[in-house]
Design a protein around this motif. Structure first.
Motif, PDB file in Angstrom:
ATOM      1  N   THR A 225       9.314 -33.178 -44.317  1.00  0.00           N
ATOM      2  CA  THR A 225       9.079 -34.268 -45.561  1.00  0.00           C
ATOM      3  C   THR A 225      10.204 -35.355 -45.150  1.00  0.00           C
ATOM      4  O   THR A 225       9.780 -36.575 -44.983  1.00  0.00           O
ATOM      5  N   ALA A 226      11.476 -35.091 -44.577  1.00  0.00           N
ATOM      6  CA  ALA A 226      12.246 -36.027 -44.308  1.00  0.00           C
ATOM      7  C   ALA A 226      12.020 -36.611 -42.960  1.00  0.00           C
ATOM      8  O   ALA A 226      12.900 -37.773 -42.405  1.00  0.00           O
ATOM      9  N   GLY A 227      11.105 -36.284 -42.146  1.00  0.00           N
ATOM     10  CA  GLY A 227      10.922 -36.484 -40.736  1.00  0.00           C
ATOM     11  C   GLY A 227      11.585 -36.258 -39.573  1.00  0.00           C
ATOM     12  O   GLY A 227      11.930 -36.717 -38.457  1.00  0.00           O
ATOM     13  N   ALA A 228      12.283 -34.720 -39.943  1.00  0.00           N
ATOM     14  CA  ALA A 228      13.037 -34.367 -38.829  1.00  0.00           C
ATOM     15  C   ALA A 228      12.598 -34.309 -37.662  1.00  0.00           C
ATOM     16  O   ALA A 228      11.241 -33.750 -37.439  1.00  0.00           O
TER      17      ALA A 228
ATOM     18  N   LEU B 109       4.537 -31.197 -38.441  1.00  0.00           N
ATOM     19  CA  LEU B 109       3.604 -30.710 -39.682  1.00  0.00           C
ATOM     20  C   LEU B 109       2.235 -30.593 -38.805  1.00  0.00           C
ATOM     21  O   LEU B 109       1.787 -31.544 -38.143  1.00  0.00           O
ATOM     22  N   VAL B 110       1.641 -29.535 -38.740  1.00  0.00           N
ATOM     23  CA  VAL B 110       0.376 -29.213 -37.902  1.00  0.00           C
ATOM     24  C   VAL B 110      -0.587 -28.579 -38.640  1.00  0.00           C
ATOM     25  O   VAL B 110      -0.423 -27.889 -39.523  1.00  0.00           O
TER      26      VAL B 110
ATOM     27  N   VAL C 260       0.886 -25.937 -41.499  1.00  0.00           N
ATOM     28  CA  VAL C 260       1.990 -25.300 -41.258  1.00  0.00           C
ATOM     29  C   VAL C 260       3.094 -26.188 -40.636  1.00  0.00           C
ATOM     30  O   VAL C 260       2.797 -27.307 -40.093  1.00  0.00           O
ATOM     31  N   ILE C 261       4.173 -25.946 -40.742  1.00  0.00           N
ATOM     32  CA  ILE C 261       5.598 -26.495 -40.174  1.00  0.00           C
ATOM     33  C   ILE C 261       5.950 -25.645 -39.001  1.00  0.00           C
ATOM     34  O   ILE C 261       6.131 -24.466 -39.033  1.00  0.00           O
ATOM     35  N   LEU C 262       5.879 -26.210 -37.831  1.00  0.00           N
ATOM     36  CA  LEU C 262       6.385 -25.758 -36.524  1.00  0.00           C
ATOM     37  C   LEU C 262       7.908 -26.186 -36.251  1.00  0.00           C
ATOM     38  O   LEU C 262       8.247 -27.446 -36.479  1.00  0.00           O
TER      39      LEU C 262
ATOM     40  N   ASP D  16       5.736 -21.846 -40.537  1.00  0.00           N
ATOM     41  CA  ASP D  16       5.719 -21.428 -41.778  1.00  0.00           C
ATOM     42  C   ASP D  16       4.673 -22.379 -42.567  1.00  0.00           C
ATOM     43  O   ASP D  16       4.328 -23.561 -42.148  1.00  0.00           O
ATOM     44  N   HIS D  17       4.036 -21.795 -43.391  1.00  0.00           N
ATOM     45  CA  HIS D  17       2.918 -22.545 -44.261  1.00  0.00           C
ATOM     46  C   HIS D  17       3.828 -23.729 -44.967  1.00  0.00           C
ATOM     47  O   HIS D  17       4.861 -23.718 -45.475  1.00  0.00           O
ATOM     48  N   ALA D  18       3.231 -24.927 -44.910  1.00  0.00           N
ATOM     49  CA  ALA D  18       3.596 -26.339 -45.341  1.00  0.00           C
ATOM     50  C   ALA D  18       3.655 -26.147 -47.011  1.00  0.00           C
ATOM     51  O   ALA D  18       4.499 -26.808 -47.741  1.00  0.00           O
TER      52      ALA D  18
END
Length: 155
Positions: A24-27, A32-33, A56-58, A78-80
């Protein structure tokens, strides 16, 4: 199948929540896929495969802490959206019976054994790895990509 000598340890909720905050912070190292096909994005928190269309988050994860020879950072999903952490810790997750390698480590994070598993003998292989008194834990990883899936500890 329930086990009497080991327990499944999915990714801690704190790590999953930190990944959600980071994306969310844009790391830069968190993406986010959207899962495109079944069996392509396993969530390390709920231990189920993301369905096509789920986000999901990669992100990078090191199951073995840095400073050890077998430490490696690799991508995991992990699931977003919020998902329940896998709770049937006395049961091997059915969705991960194929395409897994089991790596046994000692208490100093040294690799002491490994076996490739495809099929229903997952519990038997884990029990055999724990027959070695030096085995402190077993990490379950993808055979094809090498990515960490979950940890197995003695009960």
């Amino acid at each position: 199948m329930k086990s009497s000598n080991f327990r499944i340890v999915p990714l801690p909720t704190e790590i999953t929540e930190a990944a959600r905050r980071a994306v969310t912070a844009g790391a830069a190292d968190h993406a986010l896929v959207t899962a495109q096909s079944p069996g392509s994005c396993p969530c390390r928190h709920c231990l189920r495969w993301a369905q096509p269309g789920e986000r999901v988050i990669l992100f990078p994860y090191a199951a073995i802490p840095s400073g050890h020879p077998y430490s490696e950072t690799g991508p995991i999903f992990d699931h977003a959206e919020k998902c329940e952490r896998y709770s049937a810790t006395e049961e091997y997750p059915a969705e991960f019976r194929n395409g897994r390698v089991f790596r046994a480590y000692d208490s100093n994070y040294n690799l002491i054994d490994a076996q490739v598993m495809n099929g229903s003998e997952s519990e038997t292989v884990i029990q055999e790895l724990f027959e070695n008194p030096e085995t402190a834990f077993v990490d379950v990883r993808s055979v094809t990509h090498g990515c960490f899936t979950f940890r197995v500890q003695r009960a």
